[in-house]
Write a protein that holds these residues in place. Structure first.
Motif, PDB file in Angstrom:
ATOM      1  N   GLY A   1       0.827  -1.208   0.000  1.00 43.67           N
ATOM      2  CA  GLY A   1       0.000   0.000   0.000  1.00 43.67           C
ATOM      3  C   GLY A   1       0.853   1.246   0.000  1.00 43.67           C
ATOM      4  O   GLY A   1       1.721   1.420  -0.846  1.00 43.67           O
ATOM      5  N   ALA A   2       0.629   2.119   0.980  1.00 43.26           N
ATOM      6  CA  ALA A   2       1.344   3.393   1.065  1.00 43.26           C
ATOM      7  C   ALA A   2       2.608   3.311   1.921  1.00 43.26           C
ATOM      8  O   ALA A   2       3.174   4.329   2.290  1.00 43.26           O
ATOM      9  CB  ALA A   2       0.412   4.470   1.619  1.00 43.26           C
ATOM     10  N   SER A   3       3.064   2.090   2.235  1.00 39.29           N
ATOM     11  CA  SER A   3       4.262   1.925   3.061  1.00 39.29           C
ATOM     12  C   SER A   3       5.465   2.581   2.401  1.00 39.29           C
ATOM     13  O   SER A   3       5.640   2.526   1.190  1.00 39.29           O
ATOM     14  CB  SER A   3       4.563   0.442   3.268  1.00 39.29           C
ATOM     15  OG  SER A   3       5.779   0.285   3.972  1.00 39.29           O
ATOM     16  N   ASN A   4       6.316   3.187   3.230  1.00 42.39           N
ATOM     17  CA  ASN A   4       7.555   3.757   2.695  1.00 42.39           C
ATOM     18  C   ASN A   4       8.769   2.919   3.097  1.00 42.39           C
ATOM     19  O   ASN A   4       9.893   3.336   2.944  1.00 42.39           O
ATOM     20  CB  ASN A   4       7.719   5.217   3.129  1.00 42.39           C
ATOM     21  CG  ASN A   4       7.834   5.368   4.633  1.00 42.39           C
ATOM     22  OD1 ASN A   4       7.798   4.399   5.371  1.00 42.39           O
ATOM     23  ND2 ASN A   4       7.948   6.589   5.086  1.00 42.39           N
ATOM     24  N   THR A   5       8.524   1.701   3.621  1.00 43.39           N
ATOM     25  CA  THR A   5       9.591   0.762   3.965  1.00 43.39           C
ATOM     26  C   THR A   5       9.223  -0.578   3.339  1.00 43.39           C
ATOM     27  O   THR A   5       8.127  -1.087   3.563  1.00 43.39           O
ATOM     28  CB  THR A   5       9.721   0.620   5.494  1.00 43.39           C
ATOM     29  OG1 THR A   5       9.910   1.911   6.058  1.00 43.39           O
ATOM     30  CG2 THR A   5      10.888  -0.257   5.875  1.00 43.39           C
ATOM     31  N   PHE A   6      10.123  -1.165   2.550  1.00 48.81           N
ATOM     32  CA  PHE A   6       9.784  -2.342   1.752  1.00 48.81           C
ATOM     33  C   PHE A   6      11.055  -3.045   1.292  1.00 48.81           C
ATOM     34  O   PHE A   6      12.147  -2.512   1.436  1.00 48.81           O
ATOM     35  CB  PHE A   6       8.953  -1.925   0.529  1.00 48.81           C
ATOM     36  CG  PHE A   6       9.517  -0.709  -0.161  1.00 48.81           C
ATOM     37  CD1 PHE A   6      10.533  -0.824  -1.089  1.00 48.81           C
ATOM     38  CD2 PHE A   6       9.058   0.563   0.156  1.00 48.81           C
ATOM     39  CE1 PHE A   6      11.078   0.297  -1.715  1.00 48.81           C
ATOM     40  CE2 PHE A   6       9.596   1.689  -0.460  1.00 48.81           C
ATOM     41  CZ  PHE A   6      10.603   1.561  -1.393  1.00 48.81           C
ATOM     42  N   GLU A   7      10.893  -4.264   0.732  1.00 49.39           N
ATOM     43  CA  GLU A   7      12.009  -4.973   0.105  1.00 49.39           C
ATOM     44  C   GLU A   7      11.968  -4.690  -1.391  1.00 49.39           C
ATOM     45  O   GLU A   7      11.024  -5.086  -2.072  1.00 49.39           O
ATOM     46  CB  GLU A   7      11.901  -6.478   0.330  1.00 49.39           C
ATOM     47  CG  GLU A   7      12.234  -6.910   1.726  1.00 49.39           C
ATOM     48  CD  GLU A   7      12.182  -8.414   1.872  1.00 49.39           C
ATOM     49  OE1 GLU A   7      13.082  -8.946   2.525  1.00 49.39           O
ATOM     50  OE2 GLU A   7      11.256  -9.057   1.345  1.00 49.39           O
ATOM     51  N   SER A   8      12.956  -4.004  -1.899  1.00 46.56           N
ATOM     52  CA  SER A   8      13.131  -3.666  -3.323  1.00 46.56           C
ATOM     53  C   SER A   8      12.019  -2.795  -3.899  1.00 46.56           C
ATOM     54  O   SER A   8      12.272  -1.691  -4.325  1.00 46.56           O
ATOM     55  CB  SER A   8      13.312  -4.912  -4.177  1.00 46.56           C
ATOM     56  OG  SER A   8      14.474  -5.591  -3.779  1.00 46.56           O
ATOM     57  N   THR A   9      10.765  -3.288  -3.963  1.00 46.25           N
ATOM     58  CA  THR A   9       9.626  -2.476  -4.410  1.00 46.25           C
ATOM     59  C   THR A   9       8.426  -2.764  -3.531  1.00 46.25           C
ATOM     60  O   THR A   9       8.230  -3.884  -3.069  1.00 46.25           O
ATOM     61  CB  THR A   9       9.225  -2.770  -5.880  1.00 46.25           C
ATOM     62  OG1 THR A   9       8.846  -4.139  -5.992  1.00 46.25           O
ATOM     63  CG2 THR A   9      10.349  -2.453  -6.846  1.00 46.25           C
ATOM     64  N   VAL A  10       7.616  -1.753  -3.294  1.00 38.85           N
ATOM     65  CA  VAL A  10       6.415  -1.910  -2.477  1.00 38.85           C
ATOM     66  C   VAL A  10       5.344  -2.642  -3.289  1.00 38.85           C
ATOM     67  O   VAL A  10       5.290  -2.522  -4.515  1.00 38.85           O
ATOM     68  CB  VAL A  10       5.916  -0.524  -1.982  1.00 38.85           C
ATOM     69  CG1 VAL A  10       5.330   0.283  -3.112  1.00 38.85           C
ATOM     70  CG2 VAL A  10       4.931  -0.670  -0.848  1.00 38.85           C
ATOM     71  N   ARG A  11       4.511  -3.441  -2.613  1.00 37.53           N
ATOM     72  CA  ARG A  11       3.362  -4.081  -3.264  1.00 37.53           C
ATOM     73  C   ARG A  11       2.218  -3.067  -3.214  1.00 37.53           C
ATOM     74  O   ARG A  11       1.673  -2.789  -2.166  1.00 37.53           O
ATOM     75  CB  ARG A  11       2.968  -5.371  -2.539  1.00 37.53           C
ATOM     76  CG  ARG A  11       1.659  -6.014  -3.006  1.00 37.53           C
ATOM     77  CD  ARG A  11       1.742  -6.629  -4.382  1.00 37.53           C
ATOM     78  NE  ARG A  11       1.338  -5.658  -5.385  1.00 37.53           N
ATOM     79  CZ  ARG A  11       1.595  -5.771  -6.686  1.00 37.53           C
ATOM     80  NH1 ARG A  11       2.265  -6.790  -7.150  1.00 37.53           N
ATOM     81  NH2 ARG A  11       1.202  -4.858  -7.523  1.00 37.53           N
ATOM     82  N   THR A  12       1.908  -2.472  -4.354  1.00 32.77           N
ATOM     83  CA  THR A  12       0.848  -1.465  -4.391  1.00 32.77           C
ATOM     84  C   THR A  12      -0.511  -2.107  -4.146  1.00 32.77           C
ATOM     85  O   THR A  12      -0.749  -3.261  -4.505  1.00 32.77           O
ATOM     86  CB  THR A  12       0.826  -0.724  -5.740  1.00 32.77           C
ATOM     87  OG1 THR A  12       0.693  -1.692  -6.779  1.00 32.77           O
ATOM     88  CG2 THR A  12       2.102   0.067  -5.957  1.00 32.77           C
TER      89      THR A  12
END
Length: 88
Positions: free
Chosen positions: A33-44
């Motif tokens: 979603g709107a997370s700004n912390t993720f592995e490589s790319t965020v899952r929209t």
């Protein structure tokens, strides 16, 4: 949102942006979603809170790319501890 599987006993303070493999205290991480912390790319994820979005694991391999490892569905299939589908 951000989900973190951690092996640390103290709270984590993760910086915004991609979290790399080997980050202290992080065993695995999912940013969606709107997370700004993720592995490589965020899952929209699209839609507001009235849309019952669910995340579905794609295969069994963790590539450390949240955008590729998960897909989004609005058809939820709850399962119990035995892996059996339960009625919503």
């Amino acid at each position: 949102g951000t989900l973190v599987l951690s092996d640390a006993t103290a709270p984590l303070a993760l910086a915004a942006g991609p979290v790399t493999t080997g980050t202290d205290g992080v065993v695995d991480l999912l940013g969606y979603g709107a997370s700004n912390t993720f592995e490589s790319t965020v899952r929209t994820v699209t839609g507001d809170n009235s849309v019952p979005n669910g995340l579905v694991r794609q295969g069994t391999t963790d590539t450390d790319v949240n955008g590729a490892d998960f897909s989004v569905t609005t058809t939820l299939t709850p399962r119990n501890a035995a892996g059996e589908t339960t009625a919503p």
